[in-house]
Design an enzyme around this catalytic site. Structure first.
Site, PDB file in Angstrom:
ATOM      1  N   ASP A 114      -7.843   4.334  -3.541  1.00 10.81           N
ATOM      2  CA  ASP A 114      -9.154   4.786  -2.796  1.00 10.81           C
ATOM      3  C   ASP A 114     -10.060   5.588  -3.328  1.00 10.81           C
ATOM      4  O   ASP A 114     -10.310   6.531  -3.057  1.00 10.81           O
ATOM      5  CB  ASP A 114      -8.556   5.573  -1.479  1.00 10.81           C
TER       6      ASP A 114
ATOM      7  N   ASP B 133       0.859  -1.395  -0.099  1.00 13.52           N
ATOM      8  CA  ASP B 133       0.084   0.139   0.074  1.00 13.52           C
ATOM      9  C   ASP B 133       0.890   1.281  -0.081  1.00 13.52           C
ATOM     10  O   ASP B 133       2.002   1.197   0.395  1.00 13.52           O
ATOM     11  CB  ASP B 133      -0.817   0.022   1.164  1.00 13.52           C
TER      12      ASP B 133
ATOM     13  N   GLU C 137       3.365   5.102  -3.569  1.00 14.95           N
ATOM     14  CA  GLU C 137       3.464   6.233  -4.515  1.00 14.95           C
ATOM     15  C   GLU C 137       5.083   6.838  -4.386  1.00 14.95           C
ATOM     16  O   GLU C 137       5.669   7.070  -5.387  1.00 14.95           O
ATOM     17  CB  GLU C 137       2.497   7.362  -4.427  1.00 14.95           C
TER      18      GLU C 137
END
Length: 954
Positions: free
Chosen positions: A637, A561, A564
Site C-alpha cells: 500500500d 492480501d 505478512e
C-alpha cells in the site's frame, strides 16, 4: 582478512602462539559423505564450535556453525526443496599447515583450523569472500514460548567496490547495499524481507534462517538523545516541540521539550499530548543536533501524515503517508564531532492515530567499513549457502536450484490488469469491463478487491448477495468478454463469520487475537484472527473453502492480501509475535515464513484439484522459495506520490535480484491525499500526469496492473480520451500487447534458464561501476533500458547509457554511444526507453486480449552494433504441458560482421502451434535510424514454415 591468504594468517597466528607459550593445538576434523565436520574445543583462538561444510554442487557449499557438541539441526527446511539434487564432479578434503581445504571442481573452501574463519576461493585460488571470526556473541542462547534457540550473528569481509543486491523489497531507494546500510528483513506492508544477498563478484549468500534478521550494518540504532540536543531557545538537552492549529499556526496549543521521539505503535499513543486533536495539529520540532562522531550519519524516520525535514536550512525530505500505514525514509548526513546542525521537522499528523519515530546510526568504525553481517533473532545454527557462478544470472540459477524454479505464469497474466479499491457491486465490475471493450482498450484481467462478502462474514469467501446477486453469471460474463478475474482472499476470519466455528474447532486458527478482543476497522469493528498455514490440514481446509466458494465459480487468479500476516498494521512486534503462533514452532523462529506457507497451500491445492490449469498468486508478502508456488509480489500500500513512485524502482530491482522474478506495484499508487478527492484544477492535472507516468513505468514489469484508492484508476476515469494522459496510458497498454512475444519468451527463459526479467544494470554491465548504484533505471530483459519519469513536470531526465554498447531510442531509433550520461527527452506522452545494440526485439500486432489471435505476424527489429540472438518461445499458454516438453522455440541470430540474420529451424511442438508465419525484419543502425513509432523504411519479409533460413540485412 580476505586480503591475505588464509594459510599465511594461520601460520602467523601459530608463530605468535608459540612465542608467547600458548598451546598450538588445532581443530580436529572428520570427513562426511559430502564434506567435513571441523570441531574447535578449548582453543584460545576460537570459540568452541562445530563447523560443517557440505558440498551441494561444485558451485554451492552449505556452511553450518553451532556451539560444540550441539546436535546438527535436522528440522525440515521450508526454503530448500525436497528434490534437491547434488551435482559434484570432484570433492577432496586436505590440510596444509593450519588450513583445511575443501575442494570441488569450481570452489576452494579454506578454513583456518585455529580461528574457524572460512575463505571462499575460485578454482584458481582467487579470493571471493571471507568470513569474519565468530566470537562469543555469535551464538546467544534465547527462548520464546517454550522454544529454545540461539540469537545468531555472522559477518563477512567484502571489497570496497563490489555491488551488493537483493535482500527483498525495501522502500529506501537504495540500489547497492555496500554502503553501510542497515536493512531489516521482516514482513510488513510495503516491506519484504528476503535472506538472499547477490554480489557483483558473482556470488550469493542464502542466509538459511526464518526469523527477523538485520543485515548489513547490524549495530543498534541510537535514540534521538544520543545526539547532544539544543532547543530553539538555546537550552541543552532537548528539541522544542510546538503543537499548534495547522490552519492557525500562531495559535499555539502546547510547547514542550522532547528528547526522544518514539511514537512507533498503538501502545505509544499515550506519549503524545492527550488534550490536542492531532488530526488538526501542526507540530514543529526545532533546535540543533550535535554528534560526538565524525563521518556519515543516517537518520531513520518512521512517520505517518505529512513530514518535511530541514537540516541547516536545506529541505531534505517532503513526504506523506496515510495514518494507518506508517512509512519510512532515511537521511544521510556528514557531520563532524562537536559541530551543531540546525534541524527543523514539520509534522502534520493524519488521523487519530499518529506515528513518528526518529533514530539514527552513527558512522561506521574503520574496522567495520568492509563488513556485511547478518543477525537473526532465532535459529539452531549459523546456517548459510554460498553460491558461486560465472555471472549473476548463474548465481541466481544456483539459488533456484536450492529453493525451486519459478513456473511460467499464464499467457493472459502478461496482459493488462485493471483493479480498484474496490468494485463495490456486480454492476460496477460489469460496467467497467463493458467500457474497456467498448473503447477498445486492451485488457485481459479484472480484479475484485476485498469486501465482496457481507460485512460480518470476512473469511467465508461468500459473495454478499445484495451487492453481487449472481457471481456465477458475473464471472461467466467476464469470461465471455475474454477477461479473467482475480479475487482478493485474505487469510483472515472474523469471529462472526459463518466458517469461524469450524476452523476454530479444528484448531486451525491463531486464538490470541480473539482473546485480546482486538477489533478490525470494518463497520462496527469485528474481532478476527488468521488461519495457520503451518498445518497441512489447515492449508488443505483453507483451499477446500476457496475451491468450493470461488474456484468452482471460475475464478482464475488469487490475490493473497495481508499475507505478512497483517493482524493489525500498528501493533508492536511483541504483540504480533504473541498473536502469530504457528503449529510448527514459535513465532520468533518462523516470523518471516507465513507468506511462503500460505502460498504453498493455494498452489498445491489448485494443482491437486485441477492439475493442468496454471496457478497465479499475487501476494503482498514473500519469502525465499516462494517463487516455486507461482507467486508474484506487489509492493503493498504505497502512496500516490512522486517519491513513492521513484522508491519502487530500486525496490523492484532488488526484489528481482533476490532470485524472485515476478514483481509489480500498484500503478498509480494506493494511498491518496485528500487534495485529489475533489481536486482543484492544478491538482487534477498533477493527478493525471502522475498516473500517466506510473502507467508508462508499469508497462515494463512482469505484471502490469493499475490499482488504488479513490479516485478510480481506469484510464477513462483518470482523463478524457482527448487528454494527452489518456492517450499515453492507452498507448502503453497497447505497447504491452505488442511486446507479448518478447515478454512471454522472457517468462520461459525465467523458468528454463533461471533468468531475471527486471535487471539491475550491474547484471549485464558488471565491469561498468557507474551502474552499481543507479536506483532509477533498469533493464527489462536483455534489450530494453527503462527510465521512468518520477518528477512532476519533467520533460527530460538524466539517463546513464552503460559502456560497451550502443543504444537506440525505442520510439524513433536515434542512436547514442554508451558510457555517457545524456539528458533524454521525456515528453508527457513518453518515458525514455533505449534498446541495446546486439538485440533482436519482436513486436507484434495490436491485440484486445492476449488470446485474440495467434502471433502469426511479427516484426523483428534487429539492432546493429554487436552480434545478437533471441529465442522466441511459445506454448499453449494456460496449462502445464510445457513441463512435459510440449512447447516450441525459434532461435534468431544476427552476425554483425556480415549483416546476416539467421532464423533457425523450429524446435518442438504443442497443440495449436503455428505452422506458417510471417516475419518482417528491420535493421536498426546508424544508417537506418528507425523505431517502433517511425515508418519502418527498408524492411525485408520472410515467410517462415519452420525451416532454417538466412537473410542479409546490409
Amino acid at each position: 582478512m580476505c586480503k591475505l591468504h588464509l594459510t599465511i594468517l594461520c601460520s602467523l597466528l601459530f608463530t605468535v602462539l608459540q612465542a608467547i607459550g600458548q598451546s598450538a593445538d588445532r581443530a580436529t576434523y572428520q570427513k562426511t559423505d559430502h564434506g567435513v565436520k571441523i570441531s574447535f574445543a578449548g582453543l584460545p583462538t576460537s570459540v568452541d564450535q562445530d563447523i560443517y561444510l557440505d558440498a551441494i554442487r561444485d558451485d554451492i557449499v552449505r556452511v553450518t556453525a553451532l556451539p560444540i557438541n550441539v546436535p546438527f539441526p535436522t528440522r525440515e527446511s521450508l526454503i530448500v526443496v525436497d528434490s534437491l539434487h547434488r551435482l559434484i564432479h570432484s570433492l577432496s578434503v586436505e590440510t596444509e599447515r593450519d588450513t583445511l581445504y575443501l575442494r570441488t571442481a569450481s570452489l576452494v573452501v579454506a578454513t583456518c583450523l585455529r580461528t574457524g574463519q572460512i575463505v571462499f576461493k575460485d578454482k584458481n585460488g582467487q579470493t571471493i569472500l571471507g568470513e569474519r571470526k565468530r566470537e562469543s556473541n555469535s551464538f546467544r542462547p534465547e527462548s520464546y514460548n517454550g522454544d529454545s534457540f540461539y540469537a545468531l550473528e555472522q559477518g563477512f569481509e567484502i571489497e570496497e567496490n563490489e555491488g551488493l543486491y537483493g535482500l527483498g523489497q525495501h522502500q529506501n531507494a537504495v540500489m547497492n547495499y555496500n554502503n553501510g546500510r542497515r536493512v531489516t528483513l521482516l514482513q510488513y506492508n510495503t516491506e519484504i524481507g528476503m535472506p538472499f544477498l547477490l554480489s557483483s563478484k558473482n556470488y550469493g549468500l542464502l542466509w538459511h534462517n526464518y526469523a527477523i534478521t538485520t543485515a548489513g550494518d547490524i549495530r543498534p540504532l541510537h535514540p534521538l538523545n544520543a545526539f547532544k540536543l539544543t532547543s530553539k531557545e538555546g537550552l541543552d538537552g532537548w528539541l522544542t516541540a510546538t503543537y499548534a492549529h495547522r490552519d492557525h499556526p500562531d495559535s499555539v496549543w502546547l510547547s514542550r521539550p522532547e528528547s526522544i521521539i518514539d511514537y512507533s505503535y498503538l501502545t505509544d499513543q499515550h506519549k503524545l499530548p492527550n488534550d490536542i486533536t492531532l488530526a488538526k495539529a501542526k507540530v514543529l520540532y526545532e533546535g540543533q543536533i550535535t554528534s560526538p562522531y565524525t563521518g556519515l550519519h543516517r537518520l531513520h524516520f518512521k512517520y505517518s501524515g505529512y513530514m518535511k525535514v530541514w537540516i541547516d536550512g536545506e529541505l531534505q525530505e517532503d513526504r506523506w503517508r496515510e495514518s494507518w500505514n506508517a512509512g519510512t525514509f532515511e537521511i544521510a548526513k556528514e557531520m563532524k564531532s562537536g559541530e551543531p546542525h540546525d534541524i527543523r521537522i514539520e509534522w502534520l499528523p493524519d488521523g487519530g492515530e499518529s506515528y513518528f519515530t526518529l533514530n539514527w546510526q552513527s558512522p561506521l568504525p574503520e574496522e567495520l567499513k568492509h563488513t556485511f553481517s547478518f543477525a537473526s533473532e532465532a535459529g539452531d545454527a549459523i546456517d548459510y549457502y554460498f553460491i558461486h557462478g560465472k555471472h549473476m544470472d548463474e548465481v541466481i540459477s544456483g539459488y533456484r536450484a536450492l529453493s525451486g524454479k519459478a513456473p511460467i505464469m499464464p499467457l493472459w497474466s502478461f496482459g493488462f490488469w485493471q483493479s480498484r479499491e474496490r468494485y463495490k457491486t456486480q454492476q460496477e465490475i460489469e460496467e467497467v469491463a463493458q467500457e474497456f471493450r467498448k473503447r477498445r482498450i486492451p485488457i485481459d484481467n479484472i480484479v475484485q478487491d476485498w469486501s465482496y462478502w457481507a460485512e460480518h462474514d470476512w473469511g467465508s469467501h461468500d459473495f454478499d448477495k445484495t451487492r453481487f446477486p449472481d457471481p456465477d453469471g458475473m464471472i461467466q460474463d467476464l469470461h465471455d468478454k475474454n477477461m479473467r478475474i482475480m479475487i482478493s482472499v485474505w487469510p483472515k476470519i472474523n469471529e462472526e463469520s459463518s466458517v469461524y466455528q469450524d476452523f476454530n474447532d479444528r484448531g486451525w486458527l491463531y486464538p490470541r487475537n480473539i482473546y485480546d478482543g482486538r477489533k478490525d476497522w470494518i463497520g462496527k469493528g469485528y474481532t478476527s484472527t488468521f488461519y495457520d498455514p503451518f498445518q497441512q490440514e489447515a492449508r488443505q481446509g483453507f483451499w477446500d473453502l476457496m475451491n468450493e466458494k470461488l474456484y468452482k465459480k471460475g475464478v482464475d487468479a488469487w490475490w493473497m492480501d495481508a499475507s505478512e500476516p497483517d493482524v493489525h498494521s500498528n501493533i508492536s512486534l511483541a504483540e504480533r509475535k504473541a498473536v502469530f503462533q504457528p503449529a510448527l514452532g514459535s513465532s520468533v523462529r518462523y516470523y518471516n515464513t507465513f507468506p511462503l506457507m500460505n502460498a504453498k497451500g493455494i498452489y498445491e491445492g489448485q494443482r491437486q484439484t485441477d492439475p493442468n490449469n496454471r496457478v497465479f498468486i499475487l501476494t503482498r508478502s514473500y519469502f525465499a522459495g516462494q517463487q516455486r508456488y507461482s507467486a508474484a509480489a506487489w509492493s503493498g500500500d504505497i502512496a500516490s506520490r512522486w517519491h513513492d513512485m521513484k522508491d519502487q524502482i530500486a525496490a523492484g530491482i532488488n526484489f528481482s535480484m533476490s532470485g524472485t522474478p515476478y514483481w509489480t506495484m500498484d500503478a498509480g499508487g494506493f494511498l491518496v491525499e485528500k487534495r485529489f478527492h475533489k481536486p482543484q484544477a492544478q491538482d487534477l492535472e498533477e493527478w493525471r500526469e502522475m498516473n500517466t507516468r506510473w502507467y508508462q513505468y508499469g508497462a515494463f514489469l512482469p505484471m502490469f496492473r493499475a490499482h488504488g484508492q479513490f479516485p478510480f484508476r481506469e484510464p477513462f476515469n483518470i482523463a478524457g480520451e482527448d487528454h494527452q494522459g489518456y492517450k499515453s496510458m492507452v498507448y502503453y497498454i497497447n505497447l504491452r500487447y505488442k511486446l507479448l512475444a518478447y515478454n512471454y519468451s522472457l517468462a520461459a527463459k525465467t523458468f528454463f534458464d533461471d533468468y531475471t526479467m527486471i535487471r539491475g544494470l550491474a547484471m549485464d554491465f558488471p565491469q561498468d561501476r557507474e551502474t552499481y548504484a543507479l536506483n532509477d533505471q533498469y533493464l527489462w530483459g536483455p534489450a530494453l533500458l527503462v527510465n521512468p519519469v518520477t518528477e512532476k513536470g519533467a520533460i527530460q531526465r538524466s539517463v546513464y547509457l552503460p559502456k560497451d554498447a550502443d543504444w537506440y531510442d525505442l520510439y524513433q531509433g536515434t542512436s547514442f554511444k554508451g558510457g555517457q550520461t545524456i539528458q533524454a527527452d521525456a515528453p508527457y506522452e513518453r518515458i525514455p526507453v533505449f534498446v541495446r545494440s546486439g538485440s533482436i526485439l519482436p513486436i507484434g500486432k495490436e491485440l484486445q486480449y492476449t488470446g485474440e489471435h495467434p502471433q502469426h505476424e511479427l516484426t523483428l527489429y534487429v539492432y546493429d552494433g554487436a552480434d545478437a540472438s533471441f529465442e522466441l518461445y511459445e506454448d499453449e499458454g494456460d496449462n502445464y504441458n510445457y513441463e512435459k516438453g510440449q512447447y516450441g522455440t525459434i532461435a534468431f541470430t544476427y552476425e554483425q560482421a556480415n549483416g546476416t540474420l539467421t532464423i533457425g529451424e523450429r524446435v518442438g511442438k504443442f497443440a495449436g502451434m503455428l505452422k506458417n508465419r510471417v516475419f518482417h525484419v528491420v535493421l536498426v543502425s546508424d544508417q537506418n535510424q528507425v523505431g517502433i513509432d517511425s515508418p519502418q523504411g527498408n524492411r525485408k519479409t520472410v515467410r517462415y514454415r519452420g525451416k532454417a533460413t538466412s537473410i542479409v540485412l546490409k
